[in-house]
Design a protein around this motif. Structure first.
Motif, mmCIF file in Angstrom:
data_model
loop_
_atom_site.group_PDB
_atom_site.id
_atom_site.type_symbol
_atom_site.label_atom_id
_atom_site.label_comp_id
_atom_site.label_asym_id
_atom_site.label_seq_id
_atom_site.Cartn_x
_atom_site.Cartn_y
_atom_site.Cartn_z
ATOM 1 N N LEU A 41 -15.034 56.537 -4.483
ATOM 2 C CA LEU A 41 -16.219 57.379 -4.648
ATOM 3 C C LEU A 41 -16.297 57.881 -6.080
ATOM 4 O O LEU A 41 -15.268 58.152 -6.705
ATOM 5 C CB LEU A 41 -16.140 58.586 -3.712
ATOM 6 N N PRO A 42 -17.503 58.028 -6.636
ATOM 7 C CA PRO A 42 -17.620 58.599 -7.984
ATOM 8 C C PRO A 42 -17.114 60.039 -8.006
ATOM 9 O O PRO A 42 -17.323 60.783 -7.044
ATOM 10 C CB PRO A 42 -19.108 58.540 -8.289
ATOM 11 N N GLN A 43 -16.445 60.407 -9.104
ATOM 12 C CA GLN A 43 -15.841 61.727 -9.206
ATOM 13 C C GLN A 43 -16.398 62.491 -10.398
ATOM 14 O O GLN A 43 -16.839 61.908 -11.386
ATOM 15 C CB GLN A 43 -14.333 61.604 -9.370
ATOM 16 N N PHE A 44 -16.358 63.820 -10.276
ATOM 17 C CA PHE A 44 -16.660 64.689 -11.412
ATOM 18 C C PHE A 44 -15.439 64.722 -12.325
ATOM 19 O O PHE A 44 -14.317 64.409 -11.911
ATOM 20 C CB PHE A 44 -16.927 66.125 -10.946
ATOM 21 N N SER A 45 -15.646 65.122 -13.566
ATOM 22 C CA SER A 45 -14.509 65.362 -14.450
ATOM 23 C C SER A 45 -13.750 66.574 -13.906
ATOM 24 O O SER A 45 -14.313 67.380 -13.163
ATOM 25 C CB SER A 45 -15.010 65.647 -15.870
ATOM 26 N N PRO A 46 -12.460 66.725 -14.233
ATOM 27 C CA PRO A 46 -11.702 67.865 -13.691
ATOM 28 C C PRO A 46 -12.343 69.224 -13.988
ATOM 29 O O PRO A 46 -12.392 70.089 -13.126
ATOM 30 C CB PRO A 46 -10.343 67.742 -14.368
ATOM 31 N N ARG A 47 -12.862 69.406 -15.184
ATOM 32 C CA ARG A 47 -13.487 70.683 -15.536
ATOM 33 C C ARG A 47 -14.749 70.920 -14.705
ATOM 34 O O ARG A 47 -14.979 72.000 -14.175
ATOM 35 C CB ARG A 47 -13.831 70.702 -17.029
ATOM 36 N N GLU A 48 -15.566 69.883 -14.572
ATOM 37 C CA GLU A 48 -16.799 70.027 -13.794
ATOM 38 C C GLU A 48 -16.497 70.179 -12.296
ATOM 39 O O GLU A 48 -17.194 70.892 -11.590
ATOM 40 C CB GLU A 48 -17.710 68.830 -14.035
ATOM 41 N N LEU A 50 -14.015 71.780 -11.012
ATOM 42 C CA LEU A 50 -13.682 73.185 -10.782
ATOM 43 C C LEU A 50 -14.942 74.035 -10.686
ATOM 44 O O LEU A 50 -15.017 74.971 -9.897
ATOM 45 C CB LEU A 50 -12.773 73.712 -11.888
ATOM 46 N N LYS A 51 -15.958 73.723 -11.474
ATOM 47 C CA LYS A 51 -17.216 74.466 -11.425
ATOM 48 C C LYS A 51 -17.988 74.167 -10.143
ATOM 49 O O LYS A 51 -18.589 75.051 -9.548
ATOM 50 C CB LYS A 51 -18.087 74.117 -12.627
ATOM 51 N N LYS A 52 -17.995 72.910 -9.724
ATOM 52 C CA LYS A 52 -18.777 72.487 -8.556
ATOM 53 C C LYS A 52 -18.071 72.792 -7.238
ATOM 54 O O LYS A 52 -18.710 72.877 -6.205
ATOM 55 C CB LYS A 52 -19.055 70.985 -8.617
ATOM 56 N N GLY A 53 -16.743 72.882 -7.248
ATOM 57 C CA GLY A 53 -16.006 73.168 -6.033
ATOM 58 C C GLY A 53 -15.581 71.931 -5.263
ATOM 59 O O GLY A 53 -15.048 72.042 -4.162
ATOM 60 N N TYR A 60 -20.893 67.300 -3.074
ATOM 61 C CA TYR A 60 -21.447 68.470 -3.746
ATOM 62 C C TYR A 60 -22.832 68.781 -3.193
ATOM 63 O O TYR A 60 -23.684 67.910 -3.060
ATOM 64 C CB TYR A 60 -21.535 68.233 -5.262
ATOM 65 N N ASP A 61 -23.039 70.028 -2.839
ATOM 66 C CA ASP A 61 -24.333 70.484 -2.342
ATOM 67 C C ASP A 61 -24.585 71.883 -2.884
ATOM 68 O O ASP A 61 -24.010 72.848 -2.395
ATOM 69 C CB ASP A 61 -24.337 70.504 -0.819
#
Length: 76
Positions: A41-48, A50-53, A60-61
């Motif tokens: 699955l596509p992933q957010f960067s580690p920093r993002e 943490l922001k998105k949860g 993400y919703d």
């Protein structure tokens, strides 16, 4: 395609002292509709993440209350 925002009509008593809310809404999380987590699955960067949860983009919703959605529609 399932929607993440659902509505329902609660029972309104004739003896209710408050003005009734005829239609109520709620949000359901995206993981209810996925069934299982497929590989790669596509992933957010580690920093993002943490922001998105969440690490995975499909989970993400962002929550918007029905009042925020009404404001967005009136601006256009």
């Amino acid at each position: 395609m399932p929607t993440h925002h659902k509505t329902y009509h609660p029972y309104i008593s004739p003896f209710d002292p408050c003005p009734p809310i005829a239609v109520k809404s709620y949000s359901t999380p995206p993981n209810l509709y996925l069934g299982f987590q497929p590989p790669n699955l596509p992933q957010f960067s580690p920093r993002e993440a943490l922001k998105k949860g969440t690490l995975w983009k499909v989970f993400y919703d962002p929550y918007y209350s029905p009042y925020e959605r009404a404001k967005e529609g009136s601006d256009s």
